[in-house]
Write a protein that holds these residues in place. Structure first.
Motif, short mmCIF file in Angstrom:
data_model
loop_
_atom_site.label_atom_id
_atom_site.label_comp_id
_atom_site.label_asym_id
_atom_site.label_seq_id
_atom_site.Cartn_x
_atom_site.Cartn_y
_atom_site.Cartn_z
N GLN A 50 0.84 -1.20 0.00
CA GLN A 50 0.00 0.00 0.00
C GLN A 50 0.88 1.26 0.00
N ASP A 51 1.95 1.25 0.78
CA ASP A 51 2.85 2.42 0.82
C ASP A 51 3.50 2.63 -0.54
N ASP A 60 0.90 4.14 -2.81
CA ASP A 60 0.59 5.53 -2.50
C ASP A 60 1.71 6.46 -2.99
N ARG A 80 1.53 6.68 -6.78
CA ARG A 80 0.34 7.44 -7.21
C ARG A 80 0.54 8.94 -6.98
N SER A 81 1.17 9.31 -5.85
CA SER A 81 1.43 10.74 -5.57
C SER A 81 2.40 11.32 -6.60
#
Length: 361
Positions: free
Chosen positions: A145-146, A149, A152-153
């Motif tokens: 998940q990290d 994220d 995606r950022s």
């Protein structure tokens, strides 16, 4: 000369004839009888052949047959010995049966151990491993998940910094990690729940069946030791160590037939007498309350009064014949049973034939 010789021979023959006539005419004194023949002590008594038996409240002597077949390993009693109920009499070789019993006992123990293992689940160490797997999967999900994220950022700030393919792979890794966490958690719940109830029930039946098989084998093993069924006296042993016996009995090399391995009699202070009354004399028997009898021991002057016990109310074929020409083979008799206290000065044994007279009081 010739006439003189003939005359002398004639005189000698005459003298010899007279002497012989005198000698043969002398009456010899008869020898006294060895014993007084049995006489009827009753005015209208009935004669019957009798056979001495060990006294039993019901039935006859106890005939013992083993319930299993095998070679006699040891005989632990002697003829004439008094025994008590449950006392070992004879041991049959139980090598094979003992090994079978030990095997079935081990199988029952293994089934019980497996049942206890199922009931003890979950094992503490197994549950700890499942918990660690859950934590590991949760950490993997957080890492995926990290990574997603971050990518995606970066993609939102500068679409050229991260390719669309890498972003999709990161997103798919999150989905895979989340799914893996769900599977591991379910595996943890399954481990924590312990063994399935149907597995436990099935193992319980397996253990029960193994235990019953062992108990049956153990009970059969006990049959290899023949024990006294009641208090009594050993009358005869018809087997020897090393001989073969079976539920049909022991083979007698003399009669070439099978018979009981051991015969026991009662241990009371009484002996029984079984008399056989000819069917044509049954109507002359007094009423049971008025029956009196006396027994005469063959070859002696001993006679013993008998105590009436019972009539066996079944007329059966006669098994003891007197070898008289007038006696029919198809003779039927009524058994009448008496008893008497064992005399101290006369040796009497079961199986001995006696003469019995039966009358009325």
């Amino acid at each position: 000369m010739r006439n003189r010789v003939i005359f002398i021979l004639a005189v000698i023959g005459l003298v010899a004839g007279l002497v012989s006539a005198y000698l043969f005419g002398i009456e010899k004194k008869p020898q006294p009888p060895a014993f007084t023949p049995a006489s009827n002590p009753y005015g209208a008594g009935i004669y019957a052949n009798g056979i001495i038996e060990s006294y039993q409240t019901n039935g006859e002597n106890i005939t013992i047959y083993p319930e299993v077949a095998g070679t006699v390993a040891k005989i632990m009693v002697a003829e004439g010995q008094g025994v008590t109920r449950g006392m070992p009499l004879l041991m049959i070789d139980d090598t094979v049966q003992r090994a079978t019993t030990a095997q079935q006992e081990a199988q029952a123990s293994a089934a019980r151990a497996l049942l206890e293992e199922l009931r003890a689940q979950p094992r503490k160490e197994t549950l700890q491993v499942a918990q660690a797997q859950v934590e590991y999967a949760a950490a993997g999900l957080k890492n995926a998940q990290d990574q997603f994220d971050k990518q995606r950022s970066a993609y939102r700030l500068d679409p050229g910094s991260v390719s669309r393919d890498a972003l999709d792979n990161a997103e798919n890794a999150v989905v895979v990690a989340r799914t893996n966490l769900g599977v591991v958690r379910r595996q943890y719940d399954l481990t924590k729940a312990g063994a399935w109830v149907y597995d436990i029930r099935n193992q319980e039946r397996q253990y029960e069946a193994s235990t019953k098989a062992y108990l049956a084998s153990r009970a059969l093993l006990d049959k290899y030791v023949v024990k006294a069924p009641a208090n009594g006296v050993i009358l005869s042993i018809n087997a020897a160590a090393g001989g073969y016996v079976s539920p049909q009995g022991a083979y007698d090399s003399y009669t070439q037939a099978l018979g009981p391995v051991i015969v026991m009699g009662g241990a009371q202070g009484y002996l029984g007498v079984r008399c056989y009354i000819d069917e044509i004399l049954v109507h002359r028997l007094p009423q049971p309350g008025r029956i009196a009898a006396k027994m005469f021991i063959r070859g002696t002057d001993v006679n013993i009064p008998l105590e009436y016990v019972r009539i066996q109310p079944y007329i059966s074929p006669k098994i003891q014949l007197s070898n008289q020409r007038t006696e029919r083979v198809d003779v039927r008799v009524l058994p009448v049973l008496f008893r008497f206290a064992k005399p101290k000065d006369t040796a009497l044994y079961p199986g001995q034939l006696v003469d019995v007279y039966i009358g009325g009081k």
